[in-house]
Design an enzyme around this catalytic site. Sequence first.
Site, PDB file in Angstrom:
ATOM      1  NE  ARG A 138      -2.509   0.822   3.589  1.00 49.56           N
ATOM      2  CZ  ARG A 138      -3.171   0.768   4.690  1.00 49.56           C
ATOM      3  NH1 ARG A 138      -4.506   0.486   4.359  1.00 49.56           N
ATOM      4  NH2 ARG A 138      -2.669   0.822   5.959  1.00 49.56           N
ATOM      5  CB  SER A 150     -12.386  -1.634   1.351  1.00 52.61           C
ATOM      6  OG  SER A 150     -11.049  -2.183   1.286  1.00 52.61           O
ATOM      7  CE  LYS A 200      -8.750   0.291   6.234  1.00 51.24           C
ATOM      8  NZ  LYS A 200      -8.258   0.523   4.981  1.00 51.24           N
TER       9      LYS A 200
END
Length: 211
Positions: free
Chosen positions: A36, A105, A134
């Site tokens: 990521r 997601s 997050k």
Amino acid sequence: MEGLYLVTDRDLCGGRSLEEVVLRSIRGGARYVQIREKDQSTRDFIEEAVRIKRILEPFHVPLIINDRVDVALAVKSDGVHVGQDDMPYTMARSIMGPGAIIGLSVETWKDVEEAEELDCDYIGVSPVFETPTKIDTKGAWGLDGLVRIKAFSRHPLVAIGGLNAANTADVVKAGADCIAVVSAVCAAPDPEAASRELSEIIADARKADPA
């Protein structure tokens, strides 16, 4: 899908290279690795992904790219993970092909319902608990939310968000097939030992509650 799923964050590696942290994590038992990168240039992202892919190949650990389908194609990764604000799943699937691992997601119940109509390989339940890694989500699912999704969804569940050695067993028992972690491994003093501990907790929890 089951086991430990590492999601990388270079900023949490404490001066160690991402390659070192990834290698130590898979030696400790990580079964999947997702790169990521939100701030790297495309060139740097591709070069990094190529280096990580070389590390993973001897261990037969799949490489998954977060968000960037172009990078996934460029490095011939095993798959891609997309969020609700990324490329639409159906478009990503048409580009990546039927053999790619594609995760999606889910942040709301509507997301869960819509995912049921898709042939994604897993859904990422995000986040299970509040976490500083997050911050652009719509609230935490909690264990009760995970139980509800497990009862409804036909897809494997990859849980992410605030997961660590203290709560992993409860999350597995609530329905998670995979435990995805960021800081619990990337920021750990010993990523290999942290990955081994988490992998053992997951395995023990699945034995205790094999459903």
